[in-house]
Enzyme design. Structure first.
Site, PDB file in Angstrom:
ATOM      1  N   ARG A 122       0.418  -1.070   0.108  1.00 54.81           N
ATOM      2  CA  ARG A 122      -0.014  -0.363  -0.060  1.00 54.81           C
ATOM      3  C   ARG A 122       0.598   1.651   0.340  1.00 54.81           C
ATOM      4  NH1 ARG A 122      -3.190  -3.708   2.951  1.00 54.81           N
ATOM      5  NH2 ARG A 122      -4.645  -4.179   1.845  1.00 54.81           N
ATOM      6  N   LYS A 144       4.053  11.581 -10.950  1.00 56.57           N
ATOM      7  CA  LYS A 144       4.069  11.271 -11.622  1.00 56.57           C
ATOM      8  C   LYS A 144       3.903   9.559 -12.308  1.00 56.57           C
ATOM      9  CE  LYS A 144       0.818  14.406 -14.791  1.00 56.57           C
ATOM     10  NZ  LYS A 144       0.664  15.056 -16.159  1.00 56.57           N
ATOM     11  N   GLU A 186      11.894  18.147 -23.468  1.00 59.98           N
ATOM     12  CA  GLU A 186      11.019  19.149 -22.427  1.00 59.98           C
ATOM     13  C   GLU A 186      11.370  19.900 -21.905  1.00 59.98           C
ATOM     14  OE1 GLU A 186       8.797  17.365 -22.355  1.00 59.98           O
ATOM     15  OE2 GLU A 186       8.900  15.419 -21.949  1.00 59.98           O
ATOM     16  N   LYS A 228       9.700  23.081 -13.219  1.00 52.67           N
ATOM     17  CA  LYS A 228       8.622  21.692 -12.475  1.00 52.67           C
ATOM     18  C   LYS A 228       7.872  22.297 -10.922  1.00 52.67           C
ATOM     19  CE  LYS A 228       6.721  17.569 -13.559  1.00 52.67           C
ATOM     20  NZ  LYS A 228       6.934  16.204 -14.562  1.00 52.67           N
ATOM     21  N   GLU A 238      -2.828  17.618 -11.604  1.00 50.50           N
ATOM     22  CA  GLU A 238      -3.404  17.743 -12.523  1.00 50.50           C
ATOM     23  C   GLU A 238      -4.879  18.230 -12.888  1.00 50.50           C
ATOM     24  OE1 GLU A 238      -1.551  16.505 -15.588  1.00 50.50           O
ATOM     25  OE2 GLU A 238      -3.019  16.511 -16.985  1.00 50.50           O
ATOM     26  N   ARG A 242      -1.926  22.460 -13.612  1.00 49.46           N
ATOM     27  CA  ARG A 242      -0.256  21.631 -14.555  1.00 49.46           C
ATOM     28  C   ARG A 242      -0.657  21.234 -16.163  1.00 49.46           C
ATOM     29  NH1 ARG A 242       2.442  16.013 -10.641  1.00 49.46           N
ATOM     30  NH2 ARG A 242       3.545  15.641 -12.709  1.00 49.46           N
ATOM     31  N   ASN A 246       1.714  19.382 -20.751  1.00 50.84           N
ATOM     32  CA  ASN A 246       1.865  18.695 -21.086  1.00 50.84           C
ATOM     33  C   ASN A 246       1.608  18.864 -22.616  1.00 50.84           C
ATOM     34  OD1 ASN A 246       1.083  16.213 -19.157  1.00 50.84           O
ATOM     35  ND2 ASN A 246      -1.188  16.709 -19.639  1.00 50.84           N
ATOM     36  N   HIS A 249       2.650  17.430 -25.263  1.00 45.74           N
ATOM     37  CA  HIS A 249       2.343  15.251 -24.965  1.00 45.74           C
ATOM     38  C   HIS A 249       0.740  14.736 -25.742  1.00 45.74           C
ATOM     39  CE1 HIS A 249       5.549  16.107 -22.832  1.00 45.74           C
ATOM     40  NE2 HIS A 249       5.671  15.281 -21.925  1.00 45.74           N
ATOM     41  N   HIS A 253       2.201  11.903 -27.399  1.00 46.84           N
ATOM     42  CA  HIS A 253       2.198  10.135 -26.987  1.00 46.84           C
ATOM     43  C   HIS A 253       1.232   9.266 -28.329  1.00 46.84           C
ATOM     44  CE1 HIS A 253       1.919  11.326 -22.342  1.00 46.84           C
ATOM     45  NE2 HIS A 253       2.869  11.146 -23.347  1.00 46.84           N
ATOM     46  N   HIS A 266      10.995   9.239 -26.354  1.00 47.15           N
ATOM     47  CA  HIS A 266       9.699  10.234 -26.085  1.00 47.15           C
ATOM     48  C   HIS A 266      10.119  11.612 -26.606  1.00 47.15           C
ATOM     49  CE1 HIS A 266       6.220  11.470 -22.924  1.00 47.15           C
ATOM     50  NE2 HIS A 266       7.048  11.751 -23.382  1.00 47.15           N
TER      51      HIS A 266
HETATM   52  P1  NAD Z   1      14.801   5.264 -20.972  1.00 47.69           P
HETATM   53  O1  NAD Z   1      14.294   5.957 -19.770  1.00 47.69           O
HETATM   54  O2  NAD Z   1      14.429   4.530 -21.838  1.00 47.69           O
HETATM   55  O3  NAD Z   1      16.302   5.734 -21.502  1.00 47.69           O
HETATM   56  C1  NAD Z   1      16.418   5.788 -22.575  1.00 47.69           C
HETATM   57  C2  NAD Z   1      17.827   5.522 -23.133  1.00 47.69           C
HETATM   58  O4  NAD Z   1      18.630   6.021 -22.129  1.00 47.69           O
HETATM   59  C3  NAD Z   1      17.587   3.624 -22.250  1.00 47.69           C
HETATM   60  O5  NAD Z   1      18.467   3.033 -22.694  1.00 47.69           O
HETATM   61  C4  NAD Z   1      18.703   3.965 -20.886  1.00 47.69           C
HETATM   62  O6  NAD Z   1      19.029   2.509 -20.716  1.00 47.69           O
HETATM   63  C5  NAD Z   1      20.191   4.710 -21.435  1.00 47.69           C
HETATM   64  N1  NAD Z   1      20.567   5.141 -20.501  1.00 47.69           N
HETATM   65  C6  NAD Z   1      19.806   6.011 -19.037  1.00 47.69           C
HETATM   66  N2  NAD Z   1      20.543   6.397 -18.465  1.00 47.69           N
HETATM   67  C7  NAD Z   1      21.965   6.650 -19.189  1.00 47.69           C
HETATM   68  C8  NAD Z   1      22.581   7.154 -18.954  1.00 47.69           C
HETATM   69  N3  NAD Z   1      23.547   8.181 -17.961  1.00 47.69           N
HETATM   70  N4  NAD Z   1      24.164   6.884 -20.193  1.00 47.69           N
HETATM   71  C9  NAD Z   1      24.337   6.137 -21.107  1.00 47.69           C
HETATM   72  N5  NAD Z   1      22.924   5.485 -21.443  1.00 47.69           N
HETATM   73  C10 NAD Z   1      22.401   5.631 -19.945  1.00 47.69           C
HETATM   74  O7  NAD Z   1      14.223   6.868 -21.415  1.00 47.69           O
HETATM   75  P2  NAD Z   1      14.063   8.698 -20.875  1.00 47.69           P
HETATM   76  O8  NAD Z   1      13.597  10.050 -21.946  1.00 47.69           O
HETATM   77  O9  NAD Z   1      14.946   8.652 -19.966  1.00 47.69           O
HETATM   78  O10 NAD Z   1      12.322   8.558 -20.315  1.00 47.69           O
HETATM   79  C11 NAD Z   1      11.734   7.946 -21.339  1.00 47.69           C
HETATM   80  C12 NAD Z   1      10.366   7.672 -20.461  1.00 47.69           C
HETATM   81  O11 NAD Z   1       9.869   9.015 -18.923  1.00 47.69           O
HETATM   82  C13 NAD Z   1       8.875   7.733 -21.268  1.00 47.69           C
HETATM   83  O12 NAD Z   1       8.429   6.531 -20.201  1.00 47.69           O
HETATM   84  C14 NAD Z   1       7.461   8.851 -20.403  1.00 47.69           C
HETATM   85  O13 NAD Z   1       6.114   8.331 -20.698  1.00 47.69           O
HETATM   86  C15 NAD Z   1       8.544   9.017 -19.197  1.00 47.69           C
HETATM   87  N6  NAD Z   1       8.162  10.522 -18.727  1.00 47.69           N
HETATM   88  C16 NAD Z   1       7.634  10.129 -16.843  1.00 47.69           C
HETATM   89  C17 NAD Z   1       7.331  11.875 -17.297  1.00 47.69           C
HETATM   90  C18 NAD Z   1       6.138  12.075 -15.464  1.00 47.69           C
HETATM   91  O14 NAD Z   1       5.929  12.828 -15.388  1.00 47.69           O
HETATM   92  N7  NAD Z   1       6.341  10.762 -14.377  1.00 47.69           N
HETATM   93  C19 NAD Z   1       7.356  13.159 -17.760  1.00 47.69           C
HETATM   94  C20 NAD Z   1       8.148  12.915 -19.066  1.00 47.69           C
HETATM   95  C21 NAD Z   1       8.224  11.307 -19.919  1.00 47.69           C
HETATM   96  N1  GLY Z   2       5.289  15.259 -17.626  1.00 52.31           N
HETATM   97  C1  GLY Z   2       3.926  16.076 -17.375  1.00 52.31           C
HETATM   98  C2  GLY Z   2       3.413  15.786 -15.855  1.00 52.31           C
HETATM   99  O1  GLY Z   2       4.681  16.203 -14.809  1.00 52.31           O
HETATM  100  O2  GLY Z   2       2.759  16.673 -15.596  1.00 52.31           O
END
Ligand code: NAD
Ligand code: GLY
Length: 321
Positions: A122, A144, A186, A228, A238, A242, A246, A249, A253, A266
């Site tokens: 939980r 998120k 971003e 942020k 949101e 907030r 997006n 996005h 998306h 992404h």
């Molecule tokens: P990712 O997590 O897939 O990482 C990208 C690649 O880089 C991977 O292959 C990873 O292994 C590699 N990598 C990571 N750090 C490294 C480093 N220091 N050196 C070498 N390689 C490295 O991609 P991302 O762009 O970080 O994240 C995308 C995700 O984030 C999506 O799923 C998206 O939906 C999510 N996201 C979430 C929010 C939120 O608010 N929670 C906001 C924006 C995006």
């Molecule tokens: N990346 C969008 C949010 O965190 O609300």
């Protein structure tokens, strides 16, 4: 070290940004008085680069650290089955309700780890140790969490804040250029939605940013996190403001979903989304004439895509009609 606070009453937390700080995480972790058993979630790529530093730092403070690796690396594995795998491992190694887990990696690892933390017994504490630019400026902050469903991205998830975001900018040195640029999408987003001066800074300092100048990196990560944190502190769940985060996005998306998360990163899909959403806004009279072109030019100047094939756009429309 730069410190930023996300103000959310009893759920407030700090974002620490510095160079070479990963190996000091153990010292910081100890201050929270979590149970002695903890787990680090990562993937083989990131763990191979930085896992040892983090594990050693925690062990040197007396923590019993298990590592949970999500073997396949990529967006398509941010799903329920891998979240279930993390939860199973946490049960097997016996983490309790006072334990905390750490996410070491990009947004995929951060989102899925946060989701697992929010549902394990939980809800237990978790910390974000983001290693991509995108995760450092966006996904690690704001709580998120979630996984993808084949019917839509991030459709299963929770709002669940981390206890700490610990950003070591040195990790960007090993990040592939394409991933760095995707994170810049971003960063540009914040310049468009919140801070015109920051938008101009991204224009004038482009070359230094692309050369990973440490001063510029510290500035763009710090300013993005400040924006942020400000937005999230005002509207955590949101209900209004907030949604500004997006920007780009909705279309982004859709593009990711119809292309099976394989064609664009992404951030690249968000870059395309930002261009189309700005053009739409301008054509509807919400955005001043000429601004959409300025946004498109800046995105383009960072080598990011600014349009998608007609076929992809048709598939997006068909899916959401
Ligand atoms: P990712 O997590 O897939 O990482 C990208 C690649 O880089 C991977 O292959 C990873 O292994 C590699 N990598 C990571 N750090 C490294 C480093 N220091 N050196 C070498 N390689 C490295 O991609 P991302 O762009 O970080 O994240 C995308 C995700 O984030 C999506 O799923 C998206 O939906 C999510 N996201 C979430 C929010 C939120 O608010 N929670 C906001 C924006 C995006
Ligand atoms: N990346 C969008 C949010 O965190 O609300």
């Amino acid at each position: 070290m730069k410190e930023i606070r996300v103000e959310l009453d009893e759920r407030s937390y700090g974002i620490s940004i510095g160079s070479g700080i990963l190996e000091r995480i153990g010292e910081k972790f100890r201050k929270y008085e979590f149970s002695p058993k903890t787990a680090l979630v990562s993937n083989p790529t990131v763990f191979g680069l930085y896992g040892e530093a983090v594990v050693n730092s925690l062990r040197s403070e007396g923590y019993d650290v298990s590592t949970i690796l999500i073997p396949p690396d990529g967006e398509e594995y941010k799903d329920f089955l891998w979240a279930y795998h993390i939860l199973s491992e946490l049960l097997k190694v016996g983490l309790d309700r006072k334990s905390a887990i750490l996410a070491l990696g990009g947004g995929v690892i951060g989102d899925i780890t946060g989701f697992a933390a929010s549902t394990y017994m939980r809800g237990i504490a978790y910390m974000q140790l983001p290693t991509t630019l995108l995760a450092q400026v966006d996904s690690s902050v704001g709580g998120k969490t979630g996984v993808n469903h084949y019917l839509g991205k991030n459709m299963i998830g929770t709002f669940y804040q981390p206890r700490l975001v610990w950003i070591d900018v040195d990790t960007l040195k090993t990040l592939p250029k394409k991933e760095f640029l995707a994170g810049m999408a971003e960063v540009i987003k914040y310049g468009v939605i919140w801070d015109g001066e920051f938008f101009d800074y991204l224009r004038t300092e482009r070359e230094r940013i692309l050369a990973l100048d440490p001063e510029c990196l510290a500035h763009i990560i710090g300013r993005s996190c400040e924006i942020k944190a400000d937005v999230v502190s005002r509207d955590e769940r949101e209900e209004g403001l907030r949604a500004i985060l997006n920007y780009g996005h909705t279309i982004g998306h859709a593009i990711e979903t119809v292309t099976g998360y394989r064609r664009y990163l992404h951030g690249e899909a968000v870059a395309i989304g930002m261009v189309y959403e700005a053009e739409l806004s301008e054509s509807l009279g919400f955005l001043e004439k000429g601004k959409a072109a300025e946004i498109k030019d800046l995105i383009d100047s960072y080598g990011l895509p600014v349009s998608a094939d007609l076929l992809i756009l048709r598939r997006c429309l068909r899916q959401w009609r």
